[in-house]
Design an enzyme around this catalytic site. Structure first.
Site, mmCIF file in Angstrom:
data_model
loop_
_atom_site.group_PDB
_atom_site.id
_atom_site.type_symbol
_atom_site.label_atom_id
_atom_site.label_comp_id
_atom_site.label_asym_id
_atom_site.label_seq_id
_atom_site.Cartn_x
_atom_site.Cartn_y
_atom_site.Cartn_z
ATOM 1 N N GLY B 11 49.687 34.497 44.631
ATOM 2 C CA GLY B 11 50.073 34.891 43.271
ATOM 3 C C GLY B 11 51.476 35.462 43.238
ATOM 4 O O GLY B 11 51.733 36.495 42.609
ATOM 5 N N ALA B 12 52.400 34.756 43.896
ATOM 6 C CA ALA B 12 53.763 35.289 44.050
ATOM 7 C C ALA B 12 54.717 34.754 42.988
ATOM 8 O O ALA B 12 55.918 34.998 43.055
ATOM 9 C CB ALA B 12 54.296 34.965 45.444
ATOM 10 N N SER B 13 54.205 34.037 41.994
ATOM 11 C CA SER B 13 55.107 33.457 40.994
ATOM 12 C C SER B 13 55.608 34.498 40.009
ATOM 13 O O SER B 13 56.611 34.283 39.331
ATOM 14 C CB SER B 13 54.393 32.326 40.246
ATOM 15 O OG SER B 13 53.244 32.829 39.600
ATOM 16 N N ASN B 90 46.759 38.936 46.705
ATOM 17 C CA ASN B 90 47.139 39.515 45.412
ATOM 18 C C ASN B 90 46.651 38.735 44.194
ATOM 19 O O ASN B 90 46.319 39.335 43.178
ATOM 20 C CB ASN B 90 48.676 39.624 45.376
ATOM 21 C CG ASN B 90 49.218 39.844 43.974
ATOM 22 O OD1 ASN B 90 49.119 40.944 43.436
ATOM 23 N ND2 ASN B 90 49.771 38.796 43.368
ATOM 24 N N SER B 142 41.351 47.548 42.052
ATOM 25 C CA SER B 142 41.719 48.024 40.716
ATOM 26 C C SER B 142 41.024 49.348 40.434
ATOM 27 O O SER B 142 39.916 49.584 40.939
ATOM 28 C CB SER B 142 41.298 47.015 39.649
ATOM 29 O OG SER B 142 41.486 47.575 38.359
ATOM 30 N N TYR B 155 35.358 41.415 35.391
ATOM 31 C CA TYR B 155 36.563 41.754 36.167
ATOM 32 C C TYR B 155 36.294 42.979 37.046
ATOM 33 O O TYR B 155 36.602 42.977 38.248
ATOM 34 C CB TYR B 155 37.724 42.024 35.198
ATOM 35 C CG TYR B 155 39.026 42.397 35.864
ATOM 36 C CD1 TYR B 155 39.812 41.443 36.500
ATOM 37 C CD2 TYR B 155 39.488 43.715 35.845
ATOM 38 C CE1 TYR B 155 41.018 41.785 37.109
ATOM 39 C CE2 TYR B 155 40.695 44.069 36.439
ATOM 40 C CZ TYR B 155 41.453 43.102 37.076
ATOM 41 O OH TYR B 155 42.647 43.447 37.670
ATOM 42 N N ALA B 156 35.695 44.024 36.442
ATOM 43 C CA ALA B 156 35.426 45.254 37.205
ATOM 44 C C ALA B 156 34.493 44.959 38.372
ATOM 45 O O ALA B 156 34.705 45.441 39.494
ATOM 46 C CB ALA B 156 34.829 46.318 36.294
ATOM 47 N N ALA B 157 33.462 44.161 38.116
ATOM 48 C CA ALA B 157 32.509 43.848 39.192
ATOM 49 C C ALA B 157 33.193 43.038 40.290
ATOM 50 O O ALA B 157 32.960 43.268 41.482
ATOM 51 C CB ALA B 157 31.325 43.082 38.622
ATOM 52 N N LYS B 159 36.319 43.149 41.105
ATOM 53 C CA LYS B 159 37.230 44.027 41.846
ATOM 54 C C LYS B 159 36.449 45.009 42.722
ATOM 55 O O LYS B 159 36.925 45.409 43.789
ATOM 56 C CB LYS B 159 38.165 44.764 40.879
ATOM 57 C CG LYS B 159 39.237 43.848 40.272
ATOM 58 C CD LYS B 159 40.188 43.336 41.349
ATOM 59 C CE LYS B 159 41.273 42.436 40.806
ATOM 60 N NZ LYS B 159 42.149 41.883 41.861
HETATM 61 N N1 LIG Z 1 48.500 44.321 35.945
HETATM 62 C C1 LIG Z 1 47.580 45.247 36.091
HETATM 63 O O1 LIG Z 1 47.474 46.159 35.258
HETATM 64 C C2 LIG Z 1 46.658 45.245 37.280
HETATM 65 C C3 LIG Z 1 45.817 46.338 37.463
HETATM 66 C C4 LIG Z 1 44.946 46.353 38.537
HETATM 67 C C5 LIG Z 1 44.913 45.296 39.410
HETATM 68 N N2 LIG Z 1 45.740 44.220 39.211
HETATM 69 C C6 LIG Z 1 45.608 43.114 40.135
HETATM 70 O O2 LIG Z 1 46.855 42.834 40.728
HETATM 71 C C7 LIG Z 1 46.939 41.450 41.048
HETATM 72 C C8 LIG Z 1 48.221 40.868 40.490
HETATM 73 O O3 LIG Z 1 48.210 41.086 39.091
HETATM 74 P P1 LIG Z 1 49.497 40.911 38.174
HETATM 75 O O4 LIG Z 1 49.419 42.003 37.188
HETATM 76 O O5 LIG Z 1 50.712 40.749 38.991
HETATM 77 O O6 LIG Z 1 49.109 39.547 37.434
HETATM 78 P P2 LIG Z 1 49.993 38.372 36.801
HETATM 79 O O7 LIG Z 1 51.321 38.868 36.396
HETATM 80 O O8 LIG Z 1 49.111 37.758 35.767
HETATM 81 O O9 LIG Z 1 50.184 37.364 38.029
HETATM 82 C C9 LIG Z 1 49.069 36.754 38.580
HETATM 83 C C10 LIG Z 1 49.478 35.872 39.744
HETATM 84 O O10 LIG Z 1 48.279 35.359 40.323
HETATM 85 C C11 LIG Z 1 48.305 33.942 40.246
HETATM 86 N N3 LIG Z 1 46.973 33.445 39.915
HETATM 87 C C12 LIG Z 1 46.237 33.713 38.825
HETATM 88 N N4 LIG Z 1 45.073 33.065 38.879
HETATM 89 C C13 LIG Z 1 45.069 32.385 40.039
HETATM 90 C C14 LIG Z 1 44.162 31.515 40.670
HETATM 91 N N5 LIG Z 1 42.978 31.211 40.122
HETATM 92 N N6 LIG Z 1 44.490 30.982 41.854
HETATM 93 C C15 LIG Z 1 45.668 31.251 42.423
HETATM 94 N N7 LIG Z 1 46.589 32.057 41.887
HETATM 95 C C16 LIG Z 1 46.285 32.613 40.702
HETATM 96 C C17 LIG Z 1 49.306 33.574 39.182
HETATM 97 O O11 LIG Z 1 49.825 32.302 39.511
HETATM 98 P P3 LIG Z 1 50.319 31.235 38.390
HETATM 99 O O12 LIG Z 1 51.683 31.677 37.980
HETATM 100 O O13 LIG Z 1 50.338 29.942 39.123
HETATM 101 O O14 LIG Z 1 49.317 31.310 37.280
HETATM 102 C C18 LIG Z 1 50.335 34.690 39.340
HETATM 103 O O15 LIG Z 1 51.226 34.391 40.377
HETATM 104 C C19 LIG Z 1 45.670 40.814 40.488
HETATM 105 O O16 LIG Z 1 44.706 40.698 41.510
HETATM 106 C C20 LIG Z 1 45.205 41.820 39.471
HETATM 107 O O17 LIG Z 1 43.820 41.763 39.227
HETATM 108 C C21 LIG Z 1 46.613 44.179 38.164
#
Ligand SMILES: NC(=O)c1ccc[n+]([C@@H]2O[C@H](COP(=O)([O-])OP(=O)(O)OC[C@H]3O[C@@H](n4cnc5c(N)ncnc54)[C@H](OP(=O)(O)O)[C@@H]3O)[C@@H](O)[C@H]2O)c1
Lengths: 80, 250
Positions: B11-13, B90, B142, B155-157, B159
């Site tokens: 998820g590095a995009s 991630n 999370s 989502y909570a479950a 995580k």
């Molecule tokens: N933001 C928050 O408030 C928050 C809070 C707690 C935990 N987190 C956790 O932190 C992590 C990163 O979150 P973020 O906020 O950076 O999210 P984000 O900005 O939505 O980025 C998500 C990344 O994951 C990739 N991705 C999504 N679904 C995927 C799948 N089915 N298979 C492979 N790659 C996938 C996306 O790739 P594409 O670009 O190809 O879609 C993107 O690179 C997640 O696990 C999230 O649950 C986030």
């Protein structure tokens, strides 16, 4: 590659006495080849022969003979 | 075999994954960066993070809901580098729905991607790390795994599953020299929460002791710490990066 190279990996990875009849080994047939040692064996096989096994193959690798067949499918052939 | 350590960031995009990749690039890691597809954003990340003296980041398309794609990614990583030192597990998805309105497909998708997908990644990474008897895995948990959140049951479950797998893997892989930790972010300003309106954001700010949301770079800093040698004695920990949203009682 000589079959002795494969035998040596089993002896080292499982910590077996050098005179073990490695060709007859099957998973759990000796106390040293338990599930924890199995993962060490897989890691040793993969590094020694520079390959990567699939999870199915890890589970299927239940004897020395089967190991030889699985590695053959990855292009590693052993001569007796 | 590649000389410098190799880090795989899923998820590095964008978001936390991209911020982490940026930080790891400054620390001399060869990077393998994944997204759901080989999107322009993922390609741009690879272009941006090409460092003199290191091979350019390897982009891979891996949908975490597809175990066969995960297996293929590890084969590609193995043929490129033959080693793995760090996994930043991630990638994740958030689909919100009230309990009575959660469609079966959404529930299954959350578990397939966030829980099973992360577990398959951990499995593949630990197999490569075991060869050299060293490695560090950082999972993305999370705050909602420990304190819940209305509208986020699946989502909570999923995580909470990540927190559980972190602890189990830390116990099992410690004797093999592999550390496993997680970060539990609070509310991080990324696209994941793009649907959160201003009132909800304000309420979340007020709920945090520091009175604000979290930046992706702040989570990346905690991830890089847990990934690297500075945390060499730390395993089985879940580090909150939440601006004080959760202050555990002793
Ligand atoms: N933001 C928050 O408030 C928050 C809070 C707690 C935990 N987190 C956790 O932190 C992590 C990163 O979150 P973020 O906020 O950076 O999210 P984000 O900005 O939505 O980025 C998500 C990344 O994951 C990739 N991705 C999504 N679904 C995927 C799948 N089915 N298979 C492979 N790659 C996938 C996306 O790739 P594409 O670009 O190809 O879609 C993107 O690179 C997640 O696990 C999230 O649950 C986030």
């Amino acid at each position: 590659m000589p079959l002795s190279a494969l035998r040596a990996v089993f002896v080292e990875a499982l910590g077996l006495p050098p005179d073990t009849d490695v060709d007859a080994l099957t998973y759990r047939s000796v106390p040293q080849w338990d599930s924890v040692a199995h993962m060490a064996l897989i890691a040793r096989l993969e590094s020694r022969f520079d390959l990567m096994l699939e999870t199915d193959e890890v589970l299927d690798l239940s004897s020395f003979a089967r190991c030889r067949e699985i590695l053959a499918a990855h292009g590693c052939r052993f001569d007796d | 075999m590649t000389e410098a350590p190799v880090a795989l960031v899923t998820g590095a995009s964008r978001g936390i994954g991209l911020a982490t990749a940026r930080l790891l690039a400054t620390r001399g890691y060869h990077l393998v960066l994944t997204g759901r597809t080989l999107s322009p954003a993922l390609q741009a990340a690879c272009d941006e993070l090409t460092t003199p003296g290191l091979s350019p980041p390897l982009p891979l398309a891996v949908d975490l809901g597809e175990p066969s794609q995960i297996a293929a990614a590890f084969r590609a990583l193995f043929s490129a580098h033959r080693r793995l030192d760090v996994l930043v597990n991630n990638a994740g998805e958030l689909h919100e729905a009230l309990i009575g309105m959660s469609p079966p497909g959404t529930i299954e998708r959350m578990f397939a991607v966030n829980a099973a997908g992360s577990l398959h990644m951990l499995q593949g990474a630990s197999r490569l790390m075991m060869r050299r008897q060293q490695g560090s895995i950082v999972n993305l948990g999370s705050v909602v795994a420990v304190q819940g959140s209305s509208g986020q049951i699946a989502y909570a479950a999923s995580k909470a599953a990540v927190h559980g797998m972190t602890l189990a893997a830390a116990r099992e892989l410690g004797p093999r020299g592999i550390r496993v930790n997680a970060v539990a972010p609070g509310v991080v300003e990324t696209e994941l929460i793009a649907d959160f309106g201003p009132e909800r954001r304000e309420a979340l700010r007020r709920a945090a002791s520091l009175g604000r949301l979290v930046r992706a770079e702040e989570v990346a800093a905690a991830i890089a710490f847990l990934a690297g040698p500075e945390s060499s004695a730390i395993t089985g920990q879940i580090l909150g990066v939440d601006a004080g949203l959760v202050i555990p009682s002793p």
